[in-house]
Design a protein around this motif. Sequence first.
Motif, short mmCIF file in Angstrom:
data_model
loop_
_atom_site.label_atom_id
_atom_site.label_comp_id
_atom_site.label_asym_id
_atom_site.label_seq_id
_atom_site.Cartn_x
_atom_site.Cartn_y
_atom_site.Cartn_z
N PHE A 133 -7.67 1.63 3.27
CA PHE A 133 -6.39 1.67 3.98
C PHE A 133 -6.03 3.13 4.25
O PHE A 133 -5.94 3.93 3.32
N GLU A 134 -5.83 3.47 5.51
CA GLU A 134 -5.39 4.80 5.90
C GLU A 134 -3.97 4.70 6.45
O GLU A 134 -3.74 3.98 7.42
N LEU A 135 -3.05 5.40 5.81
CA LEU A 135 -1.64 5.32 6.20
C LEU A 135 -1.07 6.70 6.47
O LEU A 135 -1.49 7.69 5.87
N GLU A 136 -0.12 6.74 7.39
CA GLU A 136 0.68 7.94 7.61
C GLU A 136 2.12 7.57 7.28
O GLU A 136 2.70 6.68 7.89
N LEU A 137 2.68 8.26 6.28
CA LEU A 137 4.00 7.92 5.77
C LEU A 137 5.01 8.99 6.09
O LEU A 137 4.72 10.19 6.02
N ASP A 138 6.22 8.55 6.43
CA ASP A 138 7.34 9.45 6.63
C ASP A 138 8.28 9.27 5.44
O ASP A 138 8.72 8.14 5.17
N PHE A 173 -5.10 -1.94 -5.39
CA PHE A 173 -5.14 -0.66 -4.67
C PHE A 173 -5.40 0.49 -5.65
O PHE A 173 -4.90 0.48 -6.77
N SER A 174 -6.15 1.47 -5.20
CA SER A 174 -6.32 2.73 -5.93
C SER A 174 -6.32 3.87 -4.93
O SER A 174 -6.75 3.72 -3.78
N VAL A 175 -5.83 5.03 -5.36
CA VAL A 175 -5.68 6.18 -4.46
C VAL A 175 -7.01 6.93 -4.34
O VAL A 175 -7.64 7.25 -5.35
N LEU A 176 -7.43 7.18 -3.09
CA LEU A 176 -8.62 8.00 -2.84
C LEU A 176 -8.23 9.42 -2.46
O LEU A 176 -8.84 10.38 -2.93
N SER A 177 -7.25 9.56 -1.60
CA SER A 177 -6.83 10.91 -1.21
C SER A 177 -5.40 10.88 -0.70
O SER A 177 -4.94 9.89 -0.14
N ILE A 178 -4.71 11.99 -0.92
CA ILE A 178 -3.34 12.17 -0.42
C ILE A 178 -3.20 13.62 0.03
O ILE A 178 -3.57 14.55 -0.69
N LYS A 179 -2.70 13.80 1.23
CA LYS A 179 -2.44 15.14 1.76
C LYS A 179 -1.05 15.12 2.38
O LYS A 179 -0.78 14.36 3.30
N CYS A 180 -0.16 15.97 1.85
CA CYS A 180 1.24 15.95 2.28
C CYS A 180 1.73 17.33 2.67
O CYS A 180 1.14 18.35 2.31
N TYR A 181 2.83 17.34 3.38
CA TYR A 181 3.61 18.56 3.59
C TYR A 181 5.05 18.11 3.80
O TYR A 181 5.33 16.94 4.07
N ALA A 218 0.83 -1.21 0.00
CA ALA A 218 0.00 0.00 0.00
C ALA A 218 0.86 1.26 0.00
O ALA A 218 0.59 2.22 -0.73
N ALA A 219 1.93 1.26 0.80
CA ALA A 219 2.83 2.42 0.86
C ALA A 219 3.53 2.63 -0.48
O ALA A 219 3.71 3.78 -0.92
N ALA A 220 3.91 1.55 -1.15
CA ALA A 220 4.59 1.67 -2.45
C ALA A 220 3.66 2.26 -3.50
O ALA A 220 4.08 3.10 -4.31
N ILE A 221 2.39 1.85 -3.48
CA ILE A 221 1.41 2.41 -4.43
C ILE A 221 1.26 3.91 -4.18
O ILE A 221 1.25 4.72 -5.12
#
Length: 345
Positions: free
Chosen positions: A80-85, A127-135, A42-45
Amino acid sequence: MKVLVALLLLVPLLRCKAVPLAPFHPLDPRVINCDDPESEEAAAIALNYINAHHPHGYKYALNSIEKIKVLPRRPAGEIFELELDLLETVCHIVNPLPAENCTIRPPTDHVVEGNCDVKLLKLEGNFSVLSIKCYSTPDSAEDITQICPDCPVLALLNDTQVINAVDLALTEYNRGQDSAYVKLLEIGRAQIQHFPDIVSVEFAVVVMNCSAKDAQDHVDDCQLLPKDLAQFGFCNAAVLTKNNITVSCTIYEHQPGVTHHHLIHNHLGRQLVQGFKHHDLRDLHVSVHDTSDSSSAEASVSPPLAIPVVKRAAGAVLDPTIPPLPIGPGPRHPLCPGRIRHFQV
């Protein structure tokens, strides 16, 4: 009379039988660890999507999966809800090299860390992306000076010294070329080393349809190559004085279908006006509507019920009429955050 009327109205109500409601069984989230293969997938996608759609700056690499939650979705699938560093690499977005093959910047190079909240849909194994929010934020200058007192920190991208250094480096590069003329697309990074003042810059370029020699006399006649021939490049330069310039550029082969439309149409030939030291991942904000038949993309989720604990005084005798509480491991919790792949910022 009023009492009689009240009794007559009450009799039908007493004859009605209450219909018991069906018990509510909330769907529990599925427990998954941050370093499970499914989490990694999921993180790789998500990371591939971020690197393909981030309109500025550099590609990023996964440093760790901080959190993950898997929620059931009606009528099918899971959310899938992930928080990535993330950590910034040395590859600019115009570089065709896959992000997994790009080098991570060392801590002494004033690293930039990215944080992303990602929501993915997994349906029928895909897997398909629903939302991404980054800073993203650069490491603090204090941290850099602690590990490397002489290392320069990031400078403003629109600093006068930085812009002047890029102009001198581009002129120097084009002067020594027998091939095509290149033009500035975007300044990626800049650092200023004092005493003596050495300005180190990194910038992306685009190839024009004229030679560097022809551009010396007719630069206004130079145009972009057609989209089906578009070429981009990336340069590193260090400028000490006007006559002391070191510059090297890598021009990439044409990548079919890659035009970097945003960079060309919004930044080519325009002066930088923002007062930032890096290209923030906030520029990437994705929100895709879930077209499921369900009224909500996520099923109602309730936390697992905790097993009650009964306290008793010392010497007290248990009542044999009260059944014992179930004994078990209790609800599982995911093992998060996951492993750090590179270093902690």
